[in-house]
Scaffold this active site. Structure first.
Site, PDB file in Angstrom:
ATOM      1  N   ASN A  62      -0.712 -31.385  14.013  1.00 44.72           N
ATOM      2  CA  ASN A  62       0.008 -31.520  12.744  1.00 44.72           C
ATOM      3  C   ASN A  62       0.461 -32.958  12.536  1.00 44.72           C
ATOM      4  O   ASN A  62       0.850 -33.648  13.478  1.00 44.72           O
ATOM      5  CB  ASN A  62       1.163 -30.514  12.608  1.00 44.72           C
ATOM      6  N   GLU A  64       2.909 -35.068  10.122  1.00 43.17           N
ATOM      7  CA  GLU A  64       3.991 -34.968   9.134  1.00 43.17           C
ATOM      8  C   GLU A  64       4.191 -36.286   8.390  1.00 43.17           C
ATOM      9  O   GLU A  64       3.597 -37.312   8.735  1.00 43.17           O
ATOM     10  CB  GLU A  64       5.274 -34.509   9.836  1.00 43.17           C
ATOM     11  N   GLU A  75      -4.257 -27.035  12.018  1.00 41.58           N
ATOM     12  CA  GLU A  75      -5.494 -26.281  11.781  1.00 41.58           C
ATOM     13  C   GLU A  75      -6.338 -26.927  10.701  1.00 41.58           C
ATOM     14  O   GLU A  75      -7.554 -27.055  10.822  1.00 41.58           O
ATOM     15  CB  GLU A  75      -5.168 -24.836  11.354  1.00 41.58           C
ATOM     16  N   CYS A 112      -0.484 -20.612   8.989  1.00 40.61           N
ATOM     17  CA  CYS A 112       0.169 -20.403   7.691  1.00 40.61           C
ATOM     18  C   CYS A 112      -0.861 -19.925   6.664  1.00 40.61           C
ATOM     19  O   CYS A 112      -2.074 -19.987   6.897  1.00 40.61           O
ATOM     20  CB  CYS A 112       0.848 -21.688   7.222  1.00 40.61           C
ATOM     21  N   CYS A 115      -3.647 -22.432   5.628  1.00 36.08           N
ATOM     22  CA  CYS A 115      -4.683 -22.609   6.661  1.00 36.08           C
ATOM     23  C   CYS A 115      -5.598 -21.392   6.714  1.00 36.08           C
ATOM     24  O   CYS A 115      -6.811 -21.522   6.886  1.00 36.08           O
ATOM     25  CB  CYS A 115      -4.045 -22.861   8.028  1.00 36.08           C
TER      26      CYS A 115
HETATM   27  N1  THU Z   1       2.389 -26.138  11.324  1.00 35.44           N
HETATM   28  C1  THU Z   1       1.099 -26.230  11.738  1.00 35.44           C
HETATM   29  O1  THU Z   1       0.594 -27.317  12.042  1.00 35.44           O
HETATM   30  N2  THU Z   1       0.384 -25.092  11.818  1.00 35.44           N
HETATM   31  C2  THU Z   1       0.865 -23.850  11.573  1.00 35.44           C
HETATM   32  O2  THU Z   1       0.127 -22.885  11.691  1.00 35.44           O
HETATM   33  C3  THU Z   1       2.264 -23.677  11.162  1.00 35.44           C
HETATM   34  C4  THU Z   1       3.034 -24.912  10.931  1.00 35.44           C
HETATM   35  C5  THU Z   1       3.171 -27.372  11.273  1.00 35.44           C
HETATM   36  C6  THU Z   1       3.529 -27.874   9.906  1.00 35.44           C
HETATM   37  C7  THU Z   1       4.772 -28.688  10.207  1.00 35.44           C
HETATM   38  O3  THU Z   1       4.362 -29.973  10.634  1.00 35.44           O
HETATM   39  C8  THU Z   1       5.407 -27.983  11.388  1.00 35.44           C
HETATM   40  O4  THU Z   1       4.400 -27.174  11.952  1.00 35.44           O
HETATM   41  C9  THU Z   1       6.616 -27.132  11.037  1.00 35.44           C
HETATM   42  O5  THU Z   1       6.305 -26.253  10.006  1.00 35.44           O
END
Ligand code: THU
Length: 161
Positions: A62, A64, A75, A112, A115
């Protein structure tokens, strides 16, 4: 009026050593990359490793951003990278793992909705089920075959017709 039910299939494993060889290897790769996540805001690190039909492994974590919605989940980073680097090469499996501030996440995380939608797009394109290996940084692992078990009512290209 008729009430209907949809059931979904998944398999639960208590330990990584119970997984079949490819799944175990892929999850280990994903866990190795957890610290590549750029998650200064949520402090929730996620890594996804995709095993492609050509046996290449593509990673994503991830990413940010100070403007929160500009960030992207692990993902989708992995899937978009895979599709850019190896267009149309099917995804065999995706291992997803996560860690929180306390550095031990003992339960699996589930992708989520956005994704899942992207997973559906690629699975539909390749016409072959993807295996999803879902875990925390340790503990129980859930394995799901096919996006219908994650996104039962879905909207895809067919829906446009
Ligand atoms: N996040 C993911 O990378 N994948 C998921 O399946 C759920 C959430 C990340 C997004 C954000 O950077 C952090 O987790 C908190 O939501």
């Amino acid at each position: 009026m008729k009430s209907k039910k949809i059931s979904i299939d998944y398999t639960e494993f208590n330990d990584i050593n119970e997984l079949e060889e490819d799944a175990k290897m892929l999850l280990n790769v994903a866990r190795k990359y957890l610290n590549h996540a750029y998650a200064p805001y949520s402090k929730f690190k996620v890594a996804a490793a995709i095993l492609l039909e050509n046996n290449e492994i593509v990673m994503g974590t991830n990413q940010e951003n100070a403007a929160y919605p500009s960030g992207l989940c692990a993902e989708r980073v992995a899937m978009f990278y895979a599709s850019s680097q190896y267009p149309k090469v099917p995804f065999k499996a995706i291992a997803i793992t996560a860690n929180n501030v306390s550095d031990t996440l003992k339960h699996p995380i589930f992708p989520c909705g956005s994704c899942r939608q992207v997973m559906l797009e690629y699975e539909t394109l390749q016409n072959k089920k993807i295996q999803f290996i879902l875990s925390g940084s340790e503990g129980k692992i859930i394995v799901i075959n096919g996006i219908d078990n994650l996104l039962p009512f879905s909207f895809d290209a067919e829906s446009l017709n």
